[in-house]
Design a protein around this motif. Sequence first.
Motif, PDB file in Angstrom:
ATOM      1  N   THR A   7       1.677  80.939 -13.046  1.00  0.00           N
ATOM      2  CA  THR A   7       2.157  82.222 -13.091  1.00  0.00           C
ATOM      3  C   THR A   7       2.486  83.067 -11.807  1.00  0.00           C
ATOM      4  O   THR A   7       3.379  83.815 -11.773  1.00  0.00           O
ATOM      5  CB  THR A   7       1.311  83.029 -13.980  1.00  0.00           C
ATOM      6  OG1 THR A   7       1.065  82.123 -15.347  1.00  0.00           O
ATOM      7  CG2 THR A   7       1.684  84.455 -14.467  1.00  0.00           C
ATOM      8  N   HIS A  14       9.687  79.481  -9.678  1.00  0.00           N
ATOM      9  CA  HIS A  14      10.016  79.763 -11.140  1.00  0.00           C
ATOM     10  C   HIS A  14      11.607  79.621 -11.073  1.00  0.00           C
ATOM     11  O   HIS A  14      11.941  78.917 -12.276  1.00  0.00           O
ATOM     12  CB  HIS A  14       9.735  81.071 -11.449  1.00  0.00           C
ATOM     13  CG  HIS A  14       8.042  81.321 -11.621  1.00  0.00           C
ATOM     14  ND1 HIS A  14       7.655  80.957 -12.672  1.00  0.00           N
ATOM     15  CD2 HIS A  14       7.362  81.878 -10.883  1.00  0.00           C
ATOM     16  CE1 HIS A  14       6.072  81.029 -12.904  1.00  0.00           C
ATOM     17  NE2 HIS A  14       6.093  81.735 -11.801  1.00  0.00           N
ATOM     18  N   ASP A  30       6.184  79.583 -17.854  1.00  0.00           N
ATOM     19  CA  ASP A  30       5.925  80.276 -16.568  1.00  0.00           C
ATOM     20  C   ASP A  30       4.341  80.382 -16.446  1.00  0.00           C
ATOM     21  O   ASP A  30       3.649  81.165 -15.934  1.00  0.00           O
ATOM     22  CB  ASP A  30       6.290  81.597 -16.730  1.00  0.00           C
ATOM     23  CG  ASP A  30       5.996  82.590 -17.898  1.00  0.00           C
ATOM     24  OD1 ASP A  30       5.234  81.840 -18.767  1.00  0.00           O
ATOM     25  OD2 ASP A  30       6.251  83.585 -17.959  1.00  0.00           O
TER      26      ASP A  30
END
Length: 343
Positions: A7, A14, A30
């Motif tokens: 995260t 990402h 994520d």
Amino acid sequence: MGVAEETLSPAWMHEDSAKTAKTLGLTCYDTLEPLLDPAAVDAVIVCSEPARHAALAARALKAGLHVLVDKPIGTGSEDIAALAAAEAAAGKSLSVINRLHSPAVQRLRRWIDAGNMGLPLHVDVEWFASGAHFATSVERPELVVAPALSGGGEILNFLLYPVDYIRFLTGLEIVEVHCEASTLFSELHRDNAVEDTAIASLLLENGVTATVTLGRLPAAPGLGPVSSSIRILGSHGNASSDDDKPQVSRFDTAGGVSALPVEGPSSIAILRRMLNQWVQDVRGGRRPSYGLADAAASPPSKLTAFRKELPCLRSDTAWLAPDTSVWWPSKRYQKLGLRSPQL
């Protein structure tokens, strides 16, 4: 199946994960939790930047999953110790990306086992990556050259493969290493104070010797992003191999010549064989033939640090096994007789 990223990772990580998931038609998460659930997942492949390999692999092991991790397994001896503890506690298998399923290397091993060369006395390995393919074979160059992400330069990135070949073909462990490294070609490597080429001389058990020449060159002498060749000198003969062979050569009417390995680009063909075997081992409840101990036998895997200072490119620590001496090029070519930590 899916692709997941931590995260708190940077946005570009990402984005890269999402792009990979889209290409493969997978779900992108994520957070890591969905892919760390042993009720839904049997195994994970860790292919982050090298600096996170060990931590992510240990986390997956602790979650009760089988793990395949990209090389290098870590950037210091503490990474190896943590992985060994995590694997022992989890009771799950840990394997590492390797190239020992190369048809050329397997053929050499069969010749040695058959006694065609007598006793192996010396092994020479050349391992080169082509700078011409740098932008396409590596997602982001900083994953190789930026120490915060890569942990080092091309020694840490590549030496595992030649050492794997040498150990696999001889069945012997490394006793001593002398290594010289430099930055000869790449401005990216020079800007990040990491080497792009190196030569290593290895002393193995029983007095057997080996040499390794590796680097990222402007143009490697092969058909794709990576080329490697092996020569073995035995007591009663010698043999050589090339990962790009056997190959089909095509001669066109304009006088041009092109070639293609029989199973396609060597890196893809070897990886396909390795992954197929790993999946079969996990499904069959067998421990993979290549594990943490094999990856840890490569000298860079036991680095406690890998800081370079230009222009002398001197390593601040030693590595490998007890009583190992190592030469690192400095202005005075000072010999460092250092010992590595024990696992």
